[in-house]
Design a protein around this motif. Structure first.
Motif, short mmCIF file in Angstrom:
data_model
loop_
_atom_site.label_atom_id
_atom_site.label_comp_id
_atom_site.label_asym_id
_atom_site.label_seq_id
_atom_site.Cartn_x
_atom_site.Cartn_y
_atom_site.Cartn_z
N ASN A 264 0.83 -1.20 0.00
CA ASN A 264 0.00 0.00 0.00
C ASN A 264 0.87 1.26 0.00
N SER A 265 0.74 2.04 -1.05
CA SER A 265 1.33 3.36 -1.20
C SER A 265 2.83 3.46 -0.98
N GLN B 5 6.55 4.73 -1.68
CA GLN B 5 7.09 5.97 -2.25
C GLN B 5 8.56 5.77 -2.53
N LYS C 155 5.14 8.11 -6.35
CA LYS C 155 4.18 7.48 -5.45
C LYS C 155 3.54 6.38 -6.26
N GLY D 231 1.23 4.39 -5.58
CA GLY D 231 -0.18 4.07 -5.29
C GLY D 231 -0.25 2.72 -4.62
N ASP D 232 -1.26 1.95 -4.92
CA ASP D 232 -1.37 0.59 -4.39
C ASP D 232 -0.80 -0.37 -5.43
N GLY E 142 -3.32 4.39 -8.75
CA GLY E 142 -3.05 5.69 -8.14
C GLY E 142 -1.60 6.11 -8.24
#
Length: 136
Positions: A9-10, A12, A28, A30-31, A63
């Motif tokens: 999850n997310s 960076q 980033k 995203g997922d 994302g």
């Protein structure tokens, strides 16, 4: 049979221009979902022929955002991406050598605007970091 499934999850990622620089590229992701498994495939035209096993690899980014960070500013101030990007890739590889590998992908529409300074920084990152020779 085997199955590998990873969900992150997310995450960076920050890629500096070089090891001493504060400016760089921020990503980033995203997922992130990565899945690998085997699938048994039967030929359509001749059901009497033995089945084949294929390895499948699925990658999904939901994302994804990227942008240029100046002087280690926060990830919340990405300058380049107008909206998050969704990306799906499915790779199908037969276990029999010499057969065709199939890659299928889908990406959402997006607009990316780069200022000249962003473009110059990206070139410097690829030249001074990503494309630099590794000392061994």
């Amino acid at each position: 049979k085997s199955l590998l499934q990873i969900q992150i999850n997310s995450p960076q990622i920050y890629i500096p221009q070089h090891e001493m620089a504060q400016e760089g590229l921020s990503l980033k992701l995203g997922d992130v979902a990565i899945k690998s498994w085997f699938e048994e495939v039967f030929p359509i035209e001749n059901q009497s022929v033995d089945s084949e096993w294929w390895r499948l690899l699925s990658l999904q980014l939901t994302g994804f955002m990227g942008g240029v960070n100046l002087a280690c500013s926060s990830f919340d101030s990405l300058s380049s991406a107008s909206n998050p990007i969704n990306l799906e890739i499915l790779l199908r590889k037969p276990m029999v050598k010499g057969r065709t590998v199939f890659v299928k992908g889908k990406m959402s529409c997006f607009v990316m605007v780069l200022k000249y300074t962003d473009y110059a920084l990206l070139q410097a990152i690829f030249r001074e970091n990503v494309g630099r020779r590794v000392n061994t």
